[in-house]
Scaffold this active site. Structure first.
Site, PDB file in Angstrom:
ATOM      1  N   HIS A   1     -40.306  24.446 -11.047  1.00  0.00           N
ATOM      2  CA  HIS A   1     -39.744  23.971 -11.970  1.00  0.00           C
ATOM      3  C   HIS A   1     -39.665  24.797 -13.652  1.00  0.00           C
ATOM      4  O   HIS A   1     -39.802  24.450 -14.366  1.00  0.00           O
ATOM      5  CB  HIS A   1     -41.309  24.018 -13.160  1.00  0.00           C
ATOM      6  CG  HIS A   1     -42.465  23.331 -11.916  1.00  0.00           C
ATOM      7  ND1 HIS A   1     -42.769  22.233 -11.565  1.00  0.00           N
ATOM      8  CD2 HIS A   1     -43.140  23.847 -11.438  1.00  0.00           C
ATOM      9  CE1 HIS A   1     -43.768  21.840 -10.407  1.00  0.00           C
ATOM     10  NE2 HIS A   1     -44.131  23.154 -10.768  1.00  0.00           N
TER      11      HIS A   1
ATOM     12  N   SER B   1       0.792  -1.219  -0.625  1.00  0.00           N
ATOM     13  CA  SER B   1       0.234  -0.023  -0.281  1.00  0.00           C
ATOM     14  C   SER B   1       0.547   1.386   0.090  1.00  0.00           C
ATOM     15  O   SER B   1      -0.172   2.417  -0.228  1.00  0.00           O
ATOM     16  CB  SER B   1      -0.977   0.038   1.084  1.00  0.00           C
ATOM     17  OG  SER B   1       0.018  -0.800   2.189  1.00  0.00           O
TER      18      SER B   1
ATOM     19  N   GLU C   1     -18.990  22.979 -14.921  1.00  0.00           N
ATOM     20  CA  GLU C   1     -19.287  21.642 -15.214  1.00  0.00           C
ATOM     21  C   GLU C   1     -18.235  21.075 -14.598  1.00  0.00           C
ATOM     22  O   GLU C   1     -19.066  19.792 -14.343  1.00  0.00           O
ATOM     23  CB  GLU C   1     -18.748  21.545 -16.955  1.00  0.00           C
ATOM     24  CG  GLU C   1     -20.603  22.258 -17.609  1.00  0.00           C
ATOM     25  CD  GLU C   1     -19.885  22.121 -18.772  1.00  0.00           C
ATOM     26  OE1 GLU C   1     -18.981  22.067 -19.194  1.00  0.00           O
ATOM     27  OE2 GLU C   1     -20.416  23.131 -19.816  1.00  0.00           O
TER      28      GLU C   1
ATOM     29  N   LYS D   1     -17.232  31.293 -28.638  1.00  0.00           N
ATOM     30  CA  LYS D   1     -17.656  30.103 -27.019  1.00  0.00           C
ATOM     31  C   LYS D   1     -16.570  30.962 -26.130  1.00  0.00           C
ATOM     32  O   LYS D   1     -15.412  30.947 -25.680  1.00  0.00           O
ATOM     33  CB  LYS D   1     -17.132  28.688 -27.223  1.00  0.00           C
ATOM     34  CG  LYS D   1     -17.900  28.357 -28.551  1.00  0.00           C
ATOM     35  CD  LYS D   1     -19.816  27.862 -27.863  1.00  0.00           C
ATOM     36  CE  LYS D   1     -20.353  26.559 -27.623  1.00  0.00           C
ATOM     37  NZ  LYS D   1     -20.190  25.702 -27.265  1.00  0.00           N
TER      38      LYS D   1
ATOM     39  N   SER E   1     -13.465  27.509 -27.072  1.00  0.00           N
ATOM     40  CA  SER E   1     -13.427  26.214 -28.046  1.00  0.00           C
ATOM     41  C   SER E   1     -12.111  26.479 -29.250  1.00  0.00           C
ATOM     42  O   SER E   1     -11.923  27.175 -29.527  1.00  0.00           O
ATOM     43  CB  SER E   1     -14.681  26.483 -28.727  1.00  0.00           C
ATOM     44  OG  SER E   1     -14.943  25.240 -30.247  1.00  0.00           O
TER      45      SER E   1
HETATM   46  N1  ARG Z   1      -1.907  -1.311   5.283  1.00  0.00           N
HETATM   47  C1  ARG Z   1      -2.405  -1.565   5.691  1.00  0.00           C
HETATM   48  C2  ARG Z   1      -3.867  -0.973   6.153  1.00  0.00           C
HETATM   49  O1  ARG Z   1      -4.070   0.263   5.299  1.00  0.00           O
HETATM   50  C3  ARG Z   1      -1.949  -1.852   7.556  1.00  0.00           C
HETATM   51  C4  ARG Z   1      -2.482  -2.181   8.030  1.00  0.00           C
HETATM   52  C5  ARG Z   1      -1.706  -3.872   8.034  1.00  0.00           C
HETATM   53  N2  ARG Z   1      -1.860  -4.274   9.069  1.00  0.00           N
HETATM   54  C6  ARG Z   1      -2.291  -5.556   8.688  1.00  0.00           C
HETATM   55  N3  ARG Z   1      -2.807  -6.575   9.517  1.00  0.00           N
HETATM   56  N4  ARG Z   1      -1.834  -6.581   7.362  1.00  0.00           N
HETATM   57  O2  ARG Z   1      -4.723  -1.337   6.452  1.00  0.00           O
END
Ligand code: ARG
Length: 459
Positions: free
Chosen positions: A156, A23, A290, A283, A277
């Site tokens: 409306h 992560s 948007e 334009k 545009s």
């Molecule tokens: N990257 C993990 C998360 O965001 C951290 C916690 C990891 N804990 C574990 N028991 N693997 O949740």
């Protein structure tokens, strides 16, 4: 591959598994919160005699240095680590050796990540509330400026009754005020500290959870350690609050887009907040409005995704929860950008008072007032409604407004009409006679503006 585990494994993790699991690519934005939490944790370990004072001090100093080095760009967060927690711990050990290995005493990555994300979200909640406050300030000054700017009010999407721009903008003031209050409520509820929950069942070390909670600015430690590591309600609430903010911004954007169209021309967007545009030279497009309207979808998406991720999870921590980050970060960034950009666009927009007024006077918006005029002259309301309806039809054929008709023409529909009708159905009268609290009449509006001002001064 750099992991915090491995002791009980005989084989290497497959690279694809490692990559899928990791992560750090997105949780590296939690680095400052991770270090802040670790500093307080280690201070507490020292205070409780779990580590020696010297060990705690050495770790704290090294952590402060790591945070600084990353901030200055002297240390790059290497994505070869599994997550931000492993990166910080490995860097610490690399810098101070074995003492660094004691940082994780009495802690799990489960309570660690729960803390980091909560600290990060709390800061985001505060920043969103500030951005909304600034938007409210701009709305208030526009309301003060446009107390007498007459415009048509719609139902409306058809012209209904005259109102003022101050009144119309005042409706958005109320929406964004509620949004800000919602953030305040969420902050109160989320402000509990999960650190010390351990993996799920606390720890056997004599941690001082009140100390860490207080040092990190929380009202108190979380009460149940299983809930501490697996609660993501606060994030869901925040995403819900952001979704509502986006819904309000999107409605407002839709109006700006309409008002900027060739048909309405109520507003003139500043060149700095519009785009052109590539083919049509005439334009000037309302792209910012948007995009704000369009980006609402991804914030709603984040809310639905997290609700769905959480719905089947048994207690306590499950890796599914790692999915809270990318989408929440995206929603937070998106909503904050949208508030700022929308605010910039609004504060540079020119409101075409002349066109708004003309539009109000051309759409029979004073028909209700004309009927009320007859009622005041003794005509029963249902009859008055019918008389004015016939007059509107007549005016449509002649392509004129009710007040363009001569008194003789009006009297052909009802004897009750007298010269004072013109004053009674003028745009100014129509607006100013609307004196009920919350209405656009001058006095009612002044009262409302004073109330909005007091709210901004108090909070
Ligand atoms: N990257 C993990 C998360 O965001 C951290 C916690 C990891 N804990 C574990 N028991 N693997 O949740």
């Amino acid at each position: 591959m750099a992991t915090l585990w491995g002791g009980r494994f005989e084989k290497e993790t497959a690279q694809a598994v490692y990559d899928f699991n990791a992560s750090i690519r997105f949780d590296k934005r939690l680095l400052q919160q991770d270090i802040e939490g670790s500093i307080v944790h280690v201070r507490m370990l020292g205070k409780q005699g779990i580590l020696t004072a010297q060990e705690a001090e050495q770790i704290e100093e090294a952590l402060v240095q790591i945070a600084e080095d990353v901030q200055d760009g002297h240390l790059i967060v290497s994505e070869s680590f599994e997550d931000v927690h492993s990166f910080v711990e490995a860097t610490l050990i690399e810098r101070i050796g074995d003492t660094g290995k004691k940082l994780h005493t009495g802690r799990s990555r489960n309570d660690q990540v729960a803390l980091d994300m909560r600290l990060y979200t709390r800061k985001q909640v505060d920043e969103t509330a500030t951005a909304l406050y600034e938007l409210l300030q701009t709305l208030l000054s526009l309301m003060e400026e446009h107390k007498e700017t007459v415009m048509p009010g719609f139902t409306h999407l058809q012209k209904a009754q005259p109102t003022t721009l101050a009144h119309h903008l005042g409706a958005y003031f109320e929406m964004f005020r509620r949004d800000r209050q919602r953030l305040h409520d969420i902050r109160e509820r989320m402000n509990v500290c999960p650190l010390g929950s351990g993996a799920l069942a606390g720890t056997t070390y004599p941690l001082d959870r009140d100390f860490t909670a207080k040092e990190l600015g929380f009202a108190e430690p979380s009460r149940n350690s299983m809930d501490g590591v697996s609660d993501r309600d606060y994030l869901i609430e925040y995403l819900a609050a952001l979704s509502i903010v986006m819904m309000h911004l999107s409605r407002f954007s839709e109006e700006i887009i309409l008002w900027n169209s060739n048909e309405y021309r109520f507003v003139e967007l500043d060149d700095s907040y519009s785009t052109g545009s590539s083919i049509m030279p005439q334009k000037k497009n309302p792209d910012i409005a948007e995009l704000v309207r369009g980006k609402t979808g991804r914030v709603y998406g984040a809310l639905m995704a997290l609700l769905t991720t959480m719905k089947g999870l048994p207690l306590a921590y499950n890796k599914d929860m790692q999915e809270d980050k990318e989408l929440a970060f995206d929603a937070m960034d998106t909503a904050k950008d949208c508030i700022h950009l929308f605010h910039g666009m609004l504060s540079t927009t020119t409101f075409r008072k002349d066109i708004m007024r003309k539009s109000a006077s051309r759409g029979f918006t004073n028909a209700t007032d004309a009927a009320d005029y007859l009622v005041k002259k003794g005509v029963p309301f249902r009859d008055a409604h019918g008389i004015i309806g016939r007059i509107v039809l007549f005016c449509m054929e002649k392509d004129c407004s009710i007040d363009d008709l001569s008194i003789q023409e009006l009297q052909r529909f009802s004897e009750a009409f007298a010269d004072d009708v013109y004053e009674a159905i003028s745009m100014e009268t129509c607006v100013n006679e609307r004196l009920t609290d919350g209405a656009p009449g001058k006095e009612a509006m002044e009262k409302e503006i004073a109330q909005c001002k007091a709210y901004l001064n108090e909070t």
